[in-house]
Motif scaffolding. Sequence first.
Motif, PDB file in Angstrom:
ATOM      1  N   ILE A  95       0.866  -1.178   0.000  1.00  0.00           N
ATOM      2  CA  ILE A  95       0.000   0.000   0.000  1.00  0.00           C
ATOM      3  C   ILE A  95       0.899   1.224   0.000  1.00  0.00           C
ATOM      4  CG2 ILE A  95      -1.798   1.289   1.213  1.00  0.00           C
ATOM      5  CD1 ILE A  95      -2.679  -1.362   2.502  1.00  0.00           C
ATOM      6  N   ASP A  96       0.829   2.003  -1.073  1.00  0.00           N
ATOM      7  CA  ASP A  96       1.685   3.184  -1.223  1.00  0.00           C
ATOM      8  C   ASP A  96       0.887   4.429  -0.879  1.00  0.00           C
ATOM      9  OD1 ASP A  96       3.683   4.982  -1.883  1.00  0.00           O
ATOM     10  OD2 ASP A  96       3.183   4.963  -4.017  1.00  0.00           O
ATOM     11  N   LEU A  97       1.335   5.151   0.165  1.00  0.00           N
ATOM     12  CA  LEU A  97       0.652   6.375   0.565  1.00  0.00           C
ATOM     13  C   LEU A  97       1.114   7.579  -0.240  1.00  0.00           C
ATOM     14  CD1 LEU A  97       0.316   4.405   3.088  1.00  0.00           C
ATOM     15  CD2 LEU A  97      -0.089   6.489   4.397  1.00  0.00           C
ATOM     16  N   ALA A  98       2.131   7.420  -1.070  1.00  0.00           N
ATOM     17  CA  ALA A  98       2.586   8.493  -1.951  1.00  0.00           C
ATOM     18  C   ALA A  98       1.885   8.353  -3.302  1.00  0.00           C
ATOM     19  CB  ALA A  98       4.101   8.462  -2.085  1.00  0.00           C
ATOM     20  N   ALA A  99       2.400   9.065  -4.297  1.00  0.00           N
ATOM     21  CA  ALA A  99       1.673   9.199  -5.566  1.00  0.00           C
ATOM     22  C   ALA A  99       2.194   8.304  -6.682  1.00  0.00           C
ATOM     23  CB  ALA A  99       1.742  10.657  -6.032  1.00  0.00           C
ATOM     24  N   ASP A 100       3.092   7.366  -6.362  1.00  0.00           N
ATOM     25  CA  ASP A 100       3.798   6.646  -7.421  1.00  0.00           C
ATOM     26  C   ASP A 100       2.897   5.853  -8.358  1.00  0.00           C
ATOM     27  OD1 ASP A 100       5.869   7.673  -5.986  1.00  0.00           O
ATOM     28  OD2 ASP A 100       6.987   5.800  -5.808  1.00  0.00           O
ATOM     29  N   PHE A 101       1.750   5.381  -7.859  1.00  0.00           N
ATOM     30  CA  PHE A 101       0.904   4.501  -8.668  1.00  0.00           C
ATOM     31  C   PHE A 101      -0.528   5.032  -8.834  1.00  0.00           C
ATOM     32  CE2 PHE A 101       4.154   1.868  -6.602  1.00  0.00           C
ATOM     33  CZ  PHE A 101       4.782   1.348  -7.728  1.00  0.00           C
ATOM     34  N   ARG A 102      -0.742   6.284  -8.496  1.00  0.00           N
ATOM     35  CA  ARG A 102      -2.106   6.814  -8.541  1.00  0.00           C
ATOM     36  C   ARG A 102      -2.579   7.142  -9.952  1.00  0.00           C
ATOM     37  NH1 ARG A 102      -1.220  11.315  -3.839  1.00  0.00           N
ATOM     38  NH2 ARG A 102      -1.039   9.900  -2.037  1.00  0.00           N
ATOM     39  N   ILE A 103      -1.689   7.618 -10.796  1.00  0.00           N
ATOM     40  CA  ILE A 103      -2.077   8.101 -12.119  1.00  0.00           C
ATOM     41  C   ILE A 103      -1.777   7.022 -13.153  1.00  0.00           C
ATOM     42  CG2 ILE A 103      -1.670   9.869 -13.865  1.00  0.00           C
ATOM     43  CD1 ILE A 103      -0.963  11.775 -11.562  1.00  0.00           C
ATOM     44  N   GLN A 104      -2.786   6.641 -13.910  1.00  0.00           N
ATOM     45  CA  GLN A 104      -2.651   5.538 -14.853  1.00  0.00           C
ATOM     46  C   GLN A 104      -1.825   5.897 -16.083  1.00  0.00           C
ATOM     47  OE1 GLN A 104      -4.084   2.106 -14.700  1.00  0.00           O
ATOM     48  NE2 GLN A 104      -3.743   2.824 -12.608  1.00  0.00           N
ATOM     49  N   ASP A 105      -1.806   7.145 -16.472  1.00  0.00           N
ATOM     50  CA  ASP A 105      -1.045   7.587 -17.632  1.00  0.00           C
ATOM     51  C   ASP A 105       0.392   7.895 -17.194  1.00  0.00           C
ATOM     52  OD1 ASP A 105       0.190   9.214 -19.650  1.00  0.00           O
ATOM     53  OD2 ASP A 105      -1.781   9.715 -20.447  1.00  0.00           O
ATOM     54  N   VAL A 106       1.339   7.041 -17.587  1.00  0.00           N
ATOM     55  CA  VAL A 106       2.717   7.181 -17.131  1.00  0.00           C
ATOM     56  C   VAL A 106       3.316   8.507 -17.581  1.00  0.00           C
ATOM     57  CG1 VAL A 106       5.035   6.190 -17.235  1.00  0.00           C
ATOM     58  CG2 VAL A 106       3.042   4.689 -17.118  1.00  0.00           C
ATOM     59  N   GLN A 107       3.062   8.896 -18.818  1.00  0.00           N
ATOM     60  CA  GLN A 107       3.623  10.153 -19.319  1.00  0.00           C
ATOM     61  C   GLN A 107       3.091  11.344 -18.533  1.00  0.00           C
ATOM     62  OE1 GLN A 107       2.829  10.191 -23.567  1.00  0.00           O
ATOM     63  NE2 GLN A 107       4.808   9.226 -23.999  1.00  0.00           N
ATOM     64  N   GLU A 108       1.811  11.308 -18.197  1.00  0.00           N
ATOM     65  CA  GLU A 108       1.249  12.408 -17.406  1.00  0.00           C
ATOM     66  C   GLU A 108       1.879  12.436 -16.025  1.00  0.00           C
ATOM     67  OE1 GLU A 108      -3.036  14.496 -16.693  1.00  0.00           O
ATOM     68  OE2 GLU A 108      -3.014  12.303 -16.663  1.00  0.00           O
TER      69      GLU A 108
END
Length: 342
Positions: A95-108
Amino acid sequence: MIKVGIVGGTGYTGVELLRLLAKHPQARVTAVTSRKDAGIRVDDMFPSLRGRIDLAFTTPDEARLQKCDVVFFATPNGIAMQEASALLDAGVRVIDLAADFRIQDVQEWEQWYGVKHAAPQLIADAVYGLPEVNREAIRRARLVANPGCYPTAVQLGFLPLLEAGAIDPSSLIADCKSGVSGAGRKGEIGALLAEAGDSFKAYGVAGHRHLPEIRQGLSRATGNAVGLTFVPHLTPMIRGIHATLYGRLSREIDLQQLFERRYAGEAFVDVLPAGSHPETRSVRGANLCRIAVHRPQGGDTVVVLSVIDNLVKGAAGQAVQNMNLMFGLPEQDGLDVVPLLP
């Protein structure tokens, strides 16, 4: 008993995890890491945990995190993406409390965070950990991206309206205020008492890292892109987020009934009676989002007021809620906490 590891246990979200897990009936913290403070006892750094956590901080290598059932990353952005793969390969849930995996678009993601993503192959498998939306997917998840604090308050406030097609999705406004703890536990001039106290300011108006996360979540609710103006503010308080949300009505609907029905049965979303004005102090220390919905002067503008504790429902509490779902436990385990007042 679930064996829990915490990477980065010296920050505010780390100590919140320790506080909540110390009383969890089905989980036990077995490792807490900090490279800088390895060897220091947890309760020496955080005396509030005396008699609750009998551990010292260790380096990640010494912590033997692969022996844990679940590992929380309470670290700055960019850490979990470097270490998650090895843990997942070892059968550990993350469970990552940071933002590393929140956004599905890698470039964004790379555009907003300014670095190359170290584990883009994991993003498709990461489940966005907003239980009120993704509960069933979270139950099956190996990797959960815990939502940000502003995104939690904003999405929970807007979702009932967007799901019902009750507002125009092209012109949403989120006017949000956060306490200073949202900046993290670090020596930073802007967070000093003499700098932040007795003052109030907006920041990130041109663009804030939470903006793409919020747009992504709201777009999923409508199936189309949303237009969102998001303005965060820093307030001279320690904890809390207050989100004032504006939308334009697109059809007649009973707003109070809409919100009450959407969140009926949700243990951690409290829809207040019509005409209410929720206060951040009413959720301090608790995993709660309190919401009120208004229609000023009976016009076509909807105003939603959404408050959370940024360190609990906006971070550590929601992470524990996600852990409970992942391991088939009652969602309230470890989270049945009465807010602190005053």
